[in-house]
Design a protein around this motif. Structure first.
Motif, PDB file in Angstrom:
ATOM      1  N   LEU A  97       0.833  -1.203   0.000  1.00 36.12           N
ATOM      2  CA  LEU A  97       0.000   0.000   0.000  1.00 36.12           C
ATOM      3  C   LEU A  97       0.867   1.253   0.000  1.00 36.12           C
ATOM      4  O   LEU A  97       0.569   2.230  -0.706  1.00 36.12           O
ATOM      5  N   ALA A  98       1.936   1.235   0.796  1.00 31.88           N
ATOM      6  CA  ALA A  98       2.827   2.390   0.865  1.00 31.88           C
ATOM      7  C   ALA A  98       3.528   2.638  -0.469  1.00 31.88           C
ATOM      8  O   ALA A  98       3.728   3.789  -0.879  1.00 31.88           O
ATOM      9  N   LEU A  99       3.889   1.574  -1.163  1.00 29.63           N
ATOM     10  CA  LEU A  99       4.565   1.719  -2.457  1.00 29.63           C
ATOM     11  C   LEU A  99       3.606   2.282  -3.508  1.00 29.63           C
ATOM     12  O   LEU A  99       3.995   3.116  -4.338  1.00 29.63           O
ATOM     13  N   ILE A 100       2.357   1.836  -3.484  1.00 25.33           N
ATOM     14  CA  ILE A 100       1.352   2.409  -4.389  1.00 25.33           C
ATOM     15  C   ILE A 100       1.165   3.892  -4.090  1.00 25.33           C
ATOM     16  O   ILE A 100       1.010   4.716  -5.004  1.00 25.33           O
ATOM     17  N   THR A 101       1.213   4.233  -2.803  1.00 24.66           N
ATOM     18  CA  THR A 101       1.072   5.631  -2.396  1.00 24.66           C
ATOM     19  C   THR A 101       2.224   6.474  -2.928  1.00 24.66           C
ATOM     20  O   THR A 101       2.034   7.655  -3.250  1.00 24.66           O
ATOM     21  N   VAL A 102       3.414   5.909  -3.032  1.00 22.71           N
ATOM     22  CA  VAL A 102       4.553   6.625  -3.612  1.00 22.71           C
ATOM     23  C   VAL A 102       4.220   7.076  -5.031  1.00 22.71           C
ATOM     24  O   VAL A 102       4.463   8.231  -5.414  1.00 22.71           O
ATOM     25  N   PHE A 103       3.647   6.179  -5.818  1.00 27.53           N
ATOM     26  CA  PHE A 103       3.262   6.512  -7.190  1.00 27.53           C
ATOM     27  C   PHE A 103       2.208   7.618  -7.202  1.00 27.53           C
ATOM     28  O   PHE A 103       2.312   8.590  -7.963  1.00 27.53           O
ATOM     29  N   MET A 104       1.192   7.467  -6.369  1.00 33.90           N
ATOM     30  CA  MET A 104       0.121   8.463  -6.325  1.00 33.90           C
ATOM     31  C   MET A 104       0.650   9.828  -5.904  1.00 33.90           C
ATOM     32  O   MET A 104       0.258  10.861  -6.466  1.00 33.90           O
ATOM     33  N   THR A 105       1.540   9.838  -4.918  1.00 27.96           N
ATOM     34  CA  THR A 105       2.095  11.099  -4.423  1.00 27.96           C
ATOM     35  C   THR A 105       2.835  11.834  -5.531  1.00 27.96           C
ATOM     36  O   THR A 105       2.639  13.051  -5.733  1.00 27.96           O
ATOM     37  N   ALA A 106       3.692  11.129  -6.242  1.00 24.71           N
ATOM     38  CA  ALA A 106       4.439  11.746  -7.343  1.00 24.71           C
ATOM     39  C   ALA A 106       3.487  12.257  -8.417  1.00 24.71           C
ATOM     40  O   ALA A 106       3.679  13.347  -8.972  1.00 24.71           O
ATOM     41  N   PHE A 107       2.438  11.490  -8.690  1.00 26.20           N
ATOM     42  CA  PHE A 107       1.487  11.878  -9.745  1.00 26.20           C
ATOM     43  C   PHE A 107       0.728  13.137  -9.370  1.00 26.20           C
ATOM     44  O   PHE A 107       0.687  14.106 -10.131  1.00 26.20           O
ATOM     45  N   TYR A 108       0.103  13.160  -8.168  1.00 27.83           N
ATOM     46  CA  TYR A 108      -0.738  14.322  -7.863  1.00 27.83           C
ATOM     47  C   TYR A 108       0.084  15.577  -7.619  1.00 27.83           C
ATOM     48  O   TYR A 108      -0.390  16.690  -7.865  1.00 27.83           O
ATOM     49  N   MET A 109       1.327  15.434  -7.151  1.00 25.84           N
ATOM     50  CA  MET A 109       2.124  16.635  -6.957  1.00 25.84           C
ATOM     51  C   MET A 109       2.545  17.240  -8.285  1.00 25.84           C
ATOM     52  O   MET A 109       2.514  18.471  -8.459  1.00 25.84           O
TER      53      MET A 109
END
Length: 637
Positions: A419-431
């Motif tokens: 879950l944390a690794l998926i969040t890494v992708f999402m964080t980079a995308f939305y920023m």
């Protein structure tokens, strides 16, 4: 080494600033005068200087602690409550974070709040806010922590609702205050439970009782969960996260301070300070890890579709707080606090960058921005730095702390690691979605906004706003280097590898995990560029393709509506509060009114006995005398 008397000044300087501004400056000085800002900056600057001195003094001690004599505050029988300072490595780090970010925000506010009619009130509340957080960090017992914990909540209420004439701001302040009170009830219950079973509020003593096993079992588990409930409220963990996005109604510098170094950091600090209690309860530790890991990805999904730049950053904060909780539960104090330490600088930078954009455009809606890169080059460059650090791109600060959270999660909680690794992708995308929508392409401004001072739109912010952003931008790059050699972990008392700076800087890639995390983050940046910069992939088409998910994220999982209709309107108003109203009118008022009616009736009865006829009085006296004689004859023997 710093004299312990000066450590108290770290707390008292903002308190003095608050008192002087609120009681002297605000009533006597004209609104246009800027002395309030200078007083606040001077006081917090002094606190920062003393905090840095304290940090180096703690580093010089072999135990990483400085003894500060406590003062007895309250003594009732066997109960003795003291006001004291727990000055260890955790406190020293948090002092520097709070005072440094607060100072940058105060300086920035001199430009952002210039001309606001509530200027003096703003700096008074900001001084109170900083003082409350410093008191929370310094406290050596849970009772004093709770006092300052509530003061942090009060200060945030005052600042979120600073523009109280706006209904949205007033409602957001009430929402933050009420939601966090739900968590605070858990903290208070835990505090009472611990005192009832141990007879002490002292943090060091409670740690010792937990480690020795004297404090354990269900008592320890429920106490730890209660503490975490309080932390979940302040740090906006699911399901008490709903107040944080609405808190954006306050001035942007307030948002920067709340999201970077004060209110939301308070919950993470509380768990870190009491972590030995959690470590001896598997249930409590797993609760922190699961809620933290889930909150990280849950909040990130809403950041993917938000259009208000401050709300994007708000959801990012909720997500990163989940990371910190996950780091505390799986890696210990050093992992969680190191991410808090780095996050404070790049998140404050991003919020101040959002305020800089608003200062130029008059809006926070990214759909009305675009094309700001050329006219706001400093803000653009600094926002890029903050976004790269938040995304976890090497060698910026966020990379080092996020990598440690991922590594500890992989070791202890593999499912939460995913879950944390998926969040890494999402964080980079939305920023980088925010970066491209705000700064690149053509301007999409629908109206010609004018700033309150009369400045035309699309201009770079003044130096008083840019300088704090530059300082935070430098820290967003270099703060992570503290642990490249393992120095931060060692300072926090965690065993680990130590190596040279160059070996740590490049040797991290000897393991596959940093490569994977970096590749995932870069993929998020690349997808954002494809959709919002080059537009090779249409965001509208992607939104239609995943319409159910898009609608779900855009409506924030309908949790606000659920809470409003089911909990507030149906349960609280129609049942609980209606029951209280019935009890108040039927029982409390009924008892009071009944007592009055009974007294009135007794008075009327006694009035009838007072006829004024002597023969009636003589008859009554005679009957009474006969009754006494009869009683003596019957019961006298």
């Amino acid at each position: 080494m710093i004299p312990y008397q000066l450590i108290w000044l770290i707390f008292f300087l903002p308190l003095i600033s608050f008192a002087v501004i609120a009681l002297v400056v605000r009533p006597l000085v004209k609104p246009g005068n800027r002395i309030s800002g200078y007083l606040a900056i001077a006081a917090i600057g002094g606190s920062l200087a003393l905090s840095i001195w304290t940090l180096f003094s703690v580093m010089q001690q072999a135990s990483h602690e400085i003894a500060v004599p406590a003062i007895t505050w309250l003594s009732i029988g066997s109960l003795s409550v003291q006001i004291g300072i727990l000055m260890d490595s955790l406190t020293a780090v948090m002092l520097v974070v709070v005072t440094l970010v607060s100072l940058m925000v105060q300086i920035y506010s001199q430009g952002y709040m210039r001309g606001d009619p509530g200027y003096h009130r703003y700096f008074a509340w900001m001084s109170l806010f900083t003082m409350s957080m410093l008191g929370l960090v310094l406290a050596n017992n849970l009772l004093m922590m709770f006092v300052f914990w509530e003061m942090v909540g009060l200060s945030s209420y005052l600042l979120i609702g600073f523009w109280f004439h706006k209904p949205a701001a007033a409602n957001a302040a009430k929402k933050a205050f009420i939601v966090t009170r739900l968590g605070d009830f858990g903290f208070l219950a835990a505090l009472l439970l611990l005192f009832a079973n141990t007879g002490t509020f002292d943090i060091i003593a409670l740690r010792g009782l937990a480690i020795s096993g004297v404090l354990g079992g269900a008592v320890l588990t429920w106490a730890a969960i209660g503490i975490f409930a309080g932390a979940a409220g302040k740090s906006a963990q699911f399901p008490l996260h709903v107040w944080l996005p609405d808190a954006m109604e306050g001035p942007t510098p307030v948002s920067a301070l709340i999201h970077a170094a004060t209110m939301v950091a308070a919950g993470v600090f509380l768990v870190a300070r009491t972590l030995p209690l959690f470590e001896h309860s598997l249930v409590a530790m797993n609760t922190v890890a699961i809620i933290g890991g889930f909150t990280a990805i849950f909040a990130a999904t809403m950041g993917l579709v938000a259009f208000d730049i401050k709300r994007v950053l708000a959801y990012s904060t909720v997500s990163q707080l989940g990371y910190m909780m996950l780091g505390l539960a799986t890696g210990g104090v050093a992992v969680g606090i190191f991410h808090l330490f780095n996050h404070a600088f790049f998140k404050a930078l991003l919020f101040l960058g959002a305020g800089s954009v608003n200062h130029a455009t008059g809006t926070f809606d990214m759909r009305e921005m675009g094309g700001l890169r050329k006219v706001m080059p400093w803000t653009y460059g600094l926002f890029i730095v903050g976004s790269l650090s938040l995304a976890g791109i090497w060698p910026l600060a966020g990379f080092w702390s996020k990598d440690e959270v991922l590594a500890s999660a992989l070791d202890k909680q593999p499912i939460l690691f995913v879950l944390a690794l998926i969040t890494v992708f999402m964080t980079a995308f939305y920023m980088f979605r925010a970066v491209f929508m705000t700064f690149t392409g053509a301007s999409r401004a629908k109206t010609h906004h004018e700033h309150a001072e009369g400045h035309s739109i699309r201009h770079e912010s003044p130096a008083v706003m840019l300088v704090p952003m530059i300082i935070l931008g430098v820290l967003a790059v270099v703060s992570g280097f503290w642990n490249v050699t393992g120095g931060f972990n060692a300072f926090m008392g965690e065993a680990g590898e130590t190596h040279s700076f160059i070996a740590g800087l490049f040797g991290v890639f000897a393991h596959p995990l940093p490569w994977i995390a970096l590749l995932v983050a870069c993929s998020g940046v690349a997808l954002a560029a494809i959709m919002y910069n080059t537009r090779l992939l249409s965001p509208e088409k992607v939104g239609k393709l995943f319409k159910p998910l898009y609608t779900l994220f855009l409506n924030k999982y309908w949790l606000d509506q659920l809470y409003e209709k089911l909990f507030v309107n149906n349960f609280l108003l129609n049942k609980l509060f209606a029951g209280f109203q019935w009890f108040d009118t039927g029982v409390v008022d009924g008892a009071a009114n009944g007592a009055g009616d009974a007294t009135n009736a007794a008075g009327k009865a006694l009035r009838r006995a007072q006829t004024g006829q002597l023969q009636v009085y003589a008859l009554t006296l005679g009957l009474g005398l006969i009754a006494i004689i009869v009683c003596v004859l019957i019961f006298g023997h």
